[in-house]
Design a protein around this motif. Structure first.
Motif, PDB file in Angstrom:
ATOM      1  N   VAL A  78       0.852  -1.187   0.000  1.00 15.91           N
ATOM      2  CA  VAL A  78       0.000   0.000   0.000  1.00 15.91           C
ATOM      3  C   VAL A  78       0.884   1.232   0.000  1.00 15.91           C
ATOM      4  O   VAL A  78       2.027   1.194   0.455  1.00 15.91           O
ATOM      5  N   LYS A  79       0.337   2.315  -0.559  1.00 15.62           N
ATOM      6  CA  LYS A  79       1.063   3.582  -0.602  1.00 15.62           C
ATOM      7  C   LYS A  79       0.066   4.696  -0.320  1.00 15.62           C
ATOM      8  O   LYS A  79      -0.996   4.746  -0.936  1.00 15.62           O
ATOM      9  N   PRO A  80       0.383   5.597   0.632  1.00 16.66           N
ATOM     10  CA  PRO A  80      -0.535   6.716   0.875  1.00 16.66           C
ATOM     11  C   PRO A  80      -0.571   7.637  -0.339  1.00 16.66           C
ATOM     12  O   PRO A  80       0.465   7.962  -0.907  1.00 16.66           O
ATOM     13  N   LEU A  81      -1.766   8.033  -0.741  1.00 14.04           N
ATOM     14  CA  LEU A  81      -1.927   8.901  -1.906  1.00 14.04           C
ATOM     15  C   LEU A  81      -2.116  10.363  -1.517  1.00 14.04           C
ATOM     16  O   LEU A  81      -2.274  11.208  -2.385  1.00 14.04           O
ATOM     17  N   GLY A  82      -2.094  10.620  -0.236  1.00 16.24           N
ATOM     18  CA  GLY A  82      -2.231  11.978   0.262  1.00 16.24           C
ATOM     19  C   GLY A  82      -2.165  11.968   1.771  1.00 16.24           C
ATOM     20  O   GLY A  82      -2.058  10.919   2.395  1.00 16.24           O
ATOM     21  N   GLU A  83      -2.226  13.133   2.343  1.00 14.90           N
ATOM     22  CA  GLU A  83      -2.208  13.268   3.797  1.00 14.90           C
ATOM     23  C   GLU A  83      -3.608  12.993   4.357  1.00 14.90           C
ATOM     24  O   GLU A  83      -4.605  13.227   3.673  1.00 14.90           O
ATOM     25  N   PRO A  84      -3.690  12.513   5.600  1.00 16.49           N
ATOM     26  CA  PRO A  84      -5.010  12.332   6.224  1.00 16.49           C
ATOM     27  C   PRO A  84      -5.726  13.668   6.383  1.00 16.49           C
ATOM     28  O   PRO A  84      -5.100  14.698   6.623  1.00 16.49           O
ATOM     29  N   SER A  85      -7.033  13.630   6.225  1.00 12.09           N
ATOM     30  CA  SER A  85      -7.848  14.819   6.395  1.00 12.09           C
ATOM     31  C   SER A  85      -9.118  14.434   7.143  1.00 12.09           C
ATOM     32  O   SER A  85      -9.898  13.597   6.658  1.00 12.09           O
ATOM     33  N   ASP A  86      -9.309  15.004   8.316  1.00  7.58           N
ATOM     34  CA  ASP A  86     -10.482  14.715   9.153  1.00  7.58           C
ATOM     35  C   ASP A  86     -10.657  13.222   9.398  1.00  7.58           C
ATOM     36  O   ASP A  86     -11.770  12.697   9.362  1.00  7.58           O
ATOM     37  N   GLY A  87      -9.551  12.510   9.598  1.00  7.54           N
ATOM     38  CA  GLY A  87      -9.606  11.092   9.916  1.00  7.54           C
ATOM     39  C   GLY A  87      -9.794  10.182   8.716  1.00  7.54           C
ATOM     40  O   GLY A  87     -10.031   8.996   8.871  1.00  7.54           O
TER      41      GLY A  87
END
Length: 135
Positions: free
Chosen positions: A84-93
């Motif tokens: 898995v790879k994060p596609l962006g920063e977390p936003s509001d959980g």
């Protein structure tokens, strides 16, 4: 009343992650924090979310991020992905992740009673030796 509130708030906040556990199938799913998935095949995208606030109180950002990663790995394992790879920063959980099949982490299941074979290169590098953890 105020004393009861002060006692209950920490209990409620500490119980937010009791149900988020890494599934057995997700143990073989790695997280590509460096974003290196160029030689991998995309399996799809996963959006996971957890509570980032409990009432007026923000939860610990590191804990929220950790739970999001665990959930993304669980979902990727269900899709047959191994990375898995994060596609962006977390936003509001909530956070979007890419699920990929890279093939470099394929692990054959060990038979009951037999230890897994040693890694191909067992030479310690830099004077340190890495030892796999027991299940």
């Amino acid at each position: 009343m105020r004393k009861t509130f002060l006692i209950l708030v920490p209990l409620v906040l500490s119980g937010c992650s009791w149900g988020i556990k890494l599934d057995d199938g997700a143990r073989n799913v790695r997280t590509a924090w460096n974003g290196d998935v160029g030689s991998c095949r995309e399996q799809g995208k996963v959006t996971v979310s957890v509570m980032s606030r409990v009432g007026p109180v923000d939860r610990n950002d590191l804990k929220v991020r950790d739970e999001l990663e665990v959930m993304a790995r669980n979902e990727a394992a269900k899709m047959g992905a191994d990375t898995v790879k994060p596609l962006g920063e977390p936003s509001d959980g909530s956070q979007e992740w890419g699920a990929y099949t890279c093939g470099n982490r394929a692990v054959a299941p060990a038979r009951a009673g037999n230890p897994p074979p040693p890694p191909a290169n067992t030479t310690p590098q830099g004077g340190f030796e890495t030892v796999p953890l027991k299940n």
